[in-house]
Scaffold this motif. Sequence first.
Motif, mmCIF file in Angstrom:
data_model
loop_
_atom_site.group_PDB
_atom_site.id
_atom_site.type_symbol
_atom_site.label_atom_id
_atom_site.label_comp_id
_atom_site.label_asym_id
_atom_site.label_seq_id
_atom_site.Cartn_x
_atom_site.Cartn_y
_atom_site.Cartn_z
ATOM 1 N N LEU A 292 63.721 67.218 42.472
ATOM 2 C CA LEU A 292 64.858 67.687 41.985
ATOM 3 C C LEU A 292 66.462 66.967 41.225
ATOM 4 C CD1 LEU A 292 65.255 68.645 45.603
ATOM 5 C CD2 LEU A 292 65.196 70.047 44.242
ATOM 6 N N GLN A 293 66.104 65.806 41.052
ATOM 7 C CA GLN A 293 67.301 64.377 40.661
ATOM 8 C C GLN A 293 66.740 65.193 38.591
ATOM 9 O OE1 GLN A 293 70.084 63.651 41.418
ATOM 10 N NE2 GLN A 293 69.429 64.272 43.555
ATOM 11 N N ALA A 294 65.525 65.609 38.528
ATOM 12 C CA ALA A 294 65.336 65.222 37.072
ATOM 13 C C ALA A 294 65.620 66.876 36.703
ATOM 14 C CB ALA A 294 63.981 65.695 36.867
ATOM 15 N N LEU A 295 66.019 67.719 37.434
ATOM 16 C CA LEU A 295 66.565 69.106 37.237
ATOM 17 C C LEU A 295 67.236 69.288 35.817
ATOM 18 C CD1 LEU A 295 66.650 71.333 39.724
ATOM 19 C CD2 LEU A 295 65.140 71.611 38.743
ATOM 20 N N SER A 296 68.550 68.174 35.980
ATOM 21 C CA SER A 296 69.509 68.221 35.120
ATOM 22 C C SER A 296 68.673 67.480 33.091
ATOM 23 C CB SER A 296 70.753 67.283 35.215
ATOM 24 O OG SER A 296 70.382 66.236 35.520
ATOM 25 N N LEU A 297 68.137 66.763 33.759
ATOM 26 C CA LEU A 297 67.349 66.239 32.716
ATOM 27 C C LEU A 297 66.403 67.504 31.938
ATOM 28 C CD1 LEU A 297 65.760 63.007 34.039
ATOM 29 C CD2 LEU A 297 68.172 63.658 32.244
ATOM 30 N N PHE A 298 66.177 68.383 32.384
ATOM 31 C CA PHE A 298 65.607 69.552 31.150
ATOM 32 C C PHE A 298 66.188 70.880 31.189
ATOM 33 C CE2 PHE A 298 62.166 66.523 33.010
ATOM 34 C CZ PHE A 298 61.048 67.646 32.851
ATOM 35 N N GLY A 299 67.719 70.609 31.740
ATOM 36 C CA GLY A 299 68.396 71.484 31.065
ATOM 37 C C GLY A 299 68.545 72.373 32.127
ATOM 38 N N ILE A 300 68.625 72.328 33.261
ATOM 39 C CA ILE A 300 68.460 73.098 34.458
ATOM 40 C C ILE A 300 69.993 72.671 35.172
ATOM 41 C CG2 ILE A 300 66.927 74.836 36.568
ATOM 42 C CD1 ILE A 300 65.844 74.199 33.681
ATOM 43 N N ASP A 301 70.946 73.813 34.456
ATOM 44 C CA ASP A 301 72.372 73.285 35.263
ATOM 45 C C ASP A 301 72.582 74.549 36.058
ATOM 46 O OD1 ASP A 301 71.909 70.572 34.425
ATOM 47 O OD2 ASP A 301 73.239 71.942 32.043
ATOM 48 N N GLU A 302 71.623 75.399 36.425
ATOM 49 C CA GLU A 302 72.637 76.765 36.864
ATOM 50 C C GLU A 302 72.070 76.601 38.214
ATOM 51 O OE1 GLU A 302 74.477 79.395 35.763
ATOM 52 O OE2 GLU A 302 74.490 77.578 34.426
ATOM 53 N N LEU A 303 72.199 76.100 39.000
ATOM 54 C CA LEU A 303 71.887 76.399 40.560
ATOM 55 C C LEU A 303 72.501 76.362 41.516
ATOM 56 C CD1 LEU A 303 71.032 71.899 40.535
ATOM 57 C CD2 LEU A 303 69.613 73.994 40.064
ATOM 58 N N LEU B 41 64.023 77.291 28.168
ATOM 59 C CA LEU B 41 64.203 79.302 28.789
ATOM 60 C C LEU B 41 65.459 79.176 29.810
ATOM 61 C CD1 LEU B 41 60.064 80.372 30.101
ATOM 62 C CD2 LEU B 41 61.229 81.080 28.046
ATOM 63 N N PRO B 42 65.866 79.708 29.946
ATOM 64 C CA PRO B 42 67.370 80.451 29.904
ATOM 65 C C PRO B 42 66.502 80.231 31.554
ATOM 66 C CG PRO B 42 66.990 81.866 28.672
ATOM 67 C CD PRO B 42 65.320 81.082 28.407
ATOM 68 N N LEU B 43 67.002 79.601 32.794
ATOM 69 C CA LEU B 43 66.245 79.683 34.450
ATOM 70 C C LEU B 43 67.697 78.804 35.463
ATOM 71 C CD1 LEU B 43 63.577 77.190 34.027
ATOM 72 C CD2 LEU B 43 63.766 80.128 34.423
ATOM 73 N N GLY B 44 67.719 79.607 36.476
ATOM 74 C CA GLY B 44 68.359 79.088 37.121
ATOM 75 C C GLY B 44 67.940 79.121 38.441
ATOM 76 N N LEU B 45 68.276 78.990 39.355
ATOM 77 C CA LEU B 45 68.205 78.058 40.126
ATOM 78 C C LEU B 45 68.042 78.397 41.834
ATOM 79 C CD1 LEU B 45 64.476 76.760 42.348
ATOM 80 C CD2 LEU B 45 65.788 74.540 42.292
ATOM 81 N N LEU B 46 67.910 79.168 42.660
ATOM 82 C CA LEU B 46 68.663 79.690 43.786
ATOM 83 C C LEU B 46 67.355 78.944 45.376
ATOM 84 C CD1 LEU B 46 70.902 80.842 45.672
ATOM 85 C CD2 LEU B 46 69.032 83.231 45.505
#
Length: 119
Positions: free
Chosen positions: A66-77, A34-39
């Motif tokens: 937190l370090q695993a976020l990029s492995l799941f494609g979560i780059d919008e931080l 899913l296209p996700l962002g984390l604020l």
Amino acid sequence: MARSMLIITRHSPWSGTSAREALDVVLAGGAFELPLGLLFLDDGVFQLISPQHPSSIQQKDLTANLQALSLFGIDELYASNRSLAERGIAADSLSLPVKIMQDDELTALIKRYDHVITI
């Protein structure tokens, strides 16, 4: 096309389970691409400080999640500049590459996403 979602995490890693739950939602969404962002907002910016020492309050360290976020494609931080400043946290001391946002940018950021969940 999948609807985009912004997760806003407002709790410190030691204030209970809310910070972990927010990360679980983000990681689950990332697993489904899913296209996700984390604020990181308010006390949520404390999650960005490393090292964390949660064992003294019988919590688990969120650093690995937190370090695993990029492995799941979560780059919008994102992190709130005001939240960092109010808590005396320097942007160059953060454990993740987040985009530091001013208050007026936060409004625009939130409007960019189809769904917003605050945890």
